[in-house]
Scaffold this active site. Sequence first.
Site, PDB file in Angstrom:
ATOM      1  N   CYS A 155      -4.579 -29.438  41.460  1.00 34.10           N
ATOM      2  CA  CYS A 155      -5.540 -29.101  40.400  1.00 34.10           C
ATOM      3  C   CYS A 155      -4.941 -27.979  39.566  1.00 34.10           C
ATOM      4  O   CYS A 155      -3.976 -28.221  38.849  1.00 34.10           O
ATOM      5  CB  CYS A 155      -6.946 -28.822  40.936  1.00 34.10           C
ATOM      6  SG  CYS A 155      -7.079 -27.746  42.371  1.00 34.10           S
ATOM      7  N   SER A 156      -5.453 -26.767  39.673  1.00 32.39           N
ATOM      8  CA  SER A 156      -4.864 -25.690  38.873  1.00 32.39           C
ATOM      9  C   SER A 156      -5.280 -24.350  39.446  1.00 32.39           C
ATOM     10  O   SER A 156      -5.564 -23.407  38.710  1.00 32.39           O
ATOM     11  CB  SER A 156      -5.316 -25.799  37.418  1.00 32.39           C
ATOM     12  OG  SER A 156      -6.720 -25.960  37.383  1.00 32.39           O
TER      13      SER A 156
END
Lengths: 223, 216
Positions: free
Chosen positions: B118-119
């Site tokens: 994801c981040s």
Amino acid sequence: MDGIHDLGGKEGYGPIEVIKDGSPFHHDWEGREWGIAQCARTPGITIDWWRHCRELIMPQDYLGRPYFDSWAQTDFATYIEAGLISMEEVIEGKAKAGDSHYANPPAPMSVQQVLQEDRNHAFRYDAKIEPEPAFSIGQKVLTSSHGNIGHTRLPQYARGRHGVVHAYHGAHVFPDLSAQGKEVHQHLYSISFAATDLWPEVQNRKDKVYLDLWESYLQDGQS
Amino acid sequence: MPEFDSKKVADIHQQLHSHLPSDSALRIKALETLLVDKGLVNPDTIDAWVEAYSEEIGPKRGAEVVAKAWSDSKFKQKLMQDAPAAIDELGYLGKATAHLKVVENTDDVHNLVVCTLCSCYPFSILGIAPAWYKAAAYRSRAVRDPRGVLAEFGVHINNEVEIRVWDSTAELRYLVLPQRPAGTEQMGEDELAGLVTRNSMIGTDRDLGANPGRAY
């Protein structure tokens, strides 16, 4: 899930757009979405369910639309799935008359209050559990060769690979079940992988990749 | 309450693809309007979050942590052993840093942080992640071709140096402790903090003596 989000090691995404720009937000709507994500009330939601809902965005939207735009789409999806807003309301662009879920809407917060709230967001995910950790630091392990269906945090590139336990972090909320609304803690380890064991083209024998992996992703790697 | 129904969400995303306006600003406006109408958010609080992460919370916090670690060996020891407690001393414990780990660069080791799934990012000490950190190009290549990635940032790592890439797959978050540049022995913490770039705390910058005084 074996979705578009699992990007580690995938090829073809081109060079990195290196922009030396310190601005946190480049458009007003990016800041609005950041703020919405921090302060919206979403009862019963878990971080892993939210992440899973982002993974479920159609691949062309996941890759093709801007980052905070994908947060907004994830918010729409989680609110609709939870029954807090309806697709009809999204299409109409306004809430049905009188349809407020809370008798008392949240009071406004000042920047000072938000800074305190940010401190309150230092959520811990660990807890004590009865079973002893199965693996010890320095032990060789082998990762599962299959991912779990639904949300999981064992990336495709590190499946069926040998690694070494680098650190143990206690038992943390297991994301695969947290994405189903179940809070179960499981032992968590940092596992180091030799880059040469992950990628056929890598020549530098020193380089390593570390992943934080839950116990049920792992088995003893000695045999 | 959520039903945790993946199939239903996949179907919702298909419908949103057809029904949401194409323009991002209009999408976020539509979301905010609905949530405000329903009493789920207060727009003034959104303003306050934007201001907090524009003015107060950002990489200057991380730079201060690094400068203090360079200057104060006891603080550094605490930071390496229990980073959340160490940054809490400075008032910087917060969103996504309750399980912070600090990894130290040396002459022989360079660390690089990514989240391939994801981040994930240590918001309360580095603020909002840069666009490249959240983009597919970085997320896909950092684990496989870190030397090539670093070269695109103008950072060339000698083959004798071991690169350690940290893929943030759990709730642990990573902060790189860069090396203190030579010739800075006389500098105080404020001046030292001015040398620390955001990228150096992610690992896409290494030699802070090479470009003194940059903002990021």
